[in-house]
Design a protein around this motif. Structure first.
Motif, short mmCIF file in Angstrom:
data_model
loop_
_atom_site.label_atom_id
_atom_site.label_comp_id
_atom_site.label_asym_id
_atom_site.label_seq_id
_atom_site.Cartn_x
_atom_site.Cartn_y
_atom_site.Cartn_z
N ALA A 1 -48.34 -54.54 8.79
CA ALA A 1 -48.51 -54.39 10.24
C ALA A 1 -49.36 -53.15 10.55
CB ALA A 1 -47.15 -54.29 10.93
N LEU A 2 -49.13 -52.06 9.83
CA LEU A 2 -49.96 -50.87 10.00
C LEU A 2 -51.40 -51.14 9.57
CD1 LEU A 2 -47.54 -48.06 8.77
CD2 LEU A 2 -48.31 -48.48 11.11
N ASN A 3 -51.55 -51.91 8.51
CA ASN A 3 -52.88 -52.28 8.04
C ASN A 3 -53.62 -53.08 9.12
OD1 ASN A 3 -55.05 -52.70 6.20
ND2 ASN A 3 -54.23 -54.73 5.77
N ILE A 4 -52.93 -54.01 9.76
CA ILE A 4 -53.55 -54.78 10.83
C ILE A 4 -53.95 -53.86 11.98
CG2 ILE A 4 -53.11 -56.52 12.62
CD1 ILE A 4 -51.31 -57.96 10.53
N PHE B 1 -53.24 -61.63 7.35
CA PHE B 1 -53.13 -60.24 6.91
C PHE B 1 -51.68 -59.77 6.75
CE2 PHE B 1 -57.08 -60.70 9.29
CZ PHE B 1 -57.99 -60.30 8.33
N HIS B 2 -50.73 -60.57 7.19
CA HIS B 2 -49.32 -60.17 7.13
C HIS B 2 -48.73 -60.48 5.76
CE1 HIS B 2 -45.35 -59.19 8.46
NE2 HIS B 2 -44.91 -60.36 8.10
N VAL B 3 -47.93 -59.57 5.25
CA VAL B 3 -47.23 -59.76 3.98
C VAL B 3 -45.74 -59.83 4.29
CG1 VAL B 3 -46.77 -58.80 1.70
CG2 VAL B 3 -49.00 -58.43 2.78
N ILE C 1 -36.71 -60.14 5.24
CA ILE C 1 -37.92 -60.37 6.02
C ILE C 1 -38.50 -61.76 5.80
CG2 ILE C 1 -40.32 -59.58 6.30
CD1 ILE C 1 -39.21 -56.72 5.85
N PRO C 2 -38.50 -62.31 4.59
CA PRO C 2 -39.02 -63.68 4.45
C PRO C 2 -38.25 -64.71 5.30
CG PRO C 2 -38.96 -62.64 2.31
CD PRO C 2 -38.26 -61.71 3.27
N LEU C 3 -36.94 -64.49 5.48
CA LEU C 3 -36.18 -65.40 6.35
C LEU C 3 -36.61 -65.26 7.80
CD1 LEU C 3 -32.58 -65.23 4.88
CD2 LEU C 3 -34.17 -67.13 4.81
N TRP C 4 -36.85 -64.03 8.26
CA TRP C 4 -37.35 -63.82 9.63
C TRP C 4 -38.69 -64.52 9.81
CZ3 TRP C 4 -34.18 -62.75 13.19
CH2 TRP C 4 -33.19 -61.79 13.07
N TYR C 5 -39.57 -64.36 8.82
CA TYR C 5 -40.92 -64.95 8.90
C TYR C 5 -40.83 -66.47 8.91
CZ TYR C 5 -45.91 -65.42 8.03
OH TYR C 5 -47.25 -65.73 8.12
#
Length: 173
Positions: A51-54, A22-24, A123-127
């Motif tokens: 994250a809010l959606n989750i 569910f994470h984007v 954010i993609p680097l953090w992920y």
């Protein structure tokens, strides 16, 4: 102690796998359109919106997110205890990887690091960093647990006790 840390890590993997569906991991800006009314229409990153959606729209999302967070805290506390018991070489590696995984996890959802110097990292680097630290941490925990078990063989009762204590700790934290 090693088995309990491995059990906490397994809980982290299972809950993280669920959350990954569910994470984007994107820092593109979107207008929030979820079910949390006060934020509807507010511009935010894709990652934070997911994250809010989750938290508000995914069935069982808050429970899984809480289990993931609780297991990570227990893993860090258990690793510190493990270091105090004298397993410094493995505990320091696990603690360093755990801290890096925690930091990158917060960066991946654009949650607590937003607005800081570290919030400037995409954010993609953090992920990606979060996903890379998981197998490294797992390898450290499994190898060290196996070496610890080779020195002091485990009985099935002790293994069942460590699994039971882990489940109890995760659910009651």
């Amino acid at each position: 102690m090693g088995e309990m840390l491995v059990c906490c890590f397994v809980v982290l993997l299972l809950t993280g796998g669920f959350l990954a569906f569910f994470h984007v991991p994107s820092d593109g800006t979107v207008s929030y359109s979820g079910s949390y009314e006060p934020l509807r229409g507010t511009p935010m990153s894709d990652a934070y919106a997911s994250a809010l959606n989750i938290g508000f729209d995914v069935r069982g999302g808050p429970l899984i997110r809480r289990l993931h967070h609780t297991s990570s805290i227990l893993l860090v506390l258990g690793t510190i205890l493990w270091a105090l018991l004298g397993r410094f070489r493995y505990a320091l590696a696990a603690l360093g990887l755990g801290a890096l995984a925690a930091l990158s996890g917060y960066g991946a959802v654009d949650d607590l690091l937003s607005g800081t110097v570290l919030g400037k990292v995409p954010i993609p680097l953090w992920y990606g960093l979060h996903l890379l630290t998981a197998p490294a941490l797992g390898a450290v925990l499994v190898v060290s647990s196996r070496r610890e078990a080779a020195r002091q063989p485990r009985t099935p009762g002790l293994i069942a006790l460590s699994i039971g204590l882990t489940v109890l700790a995760v659910l009651s934290f």
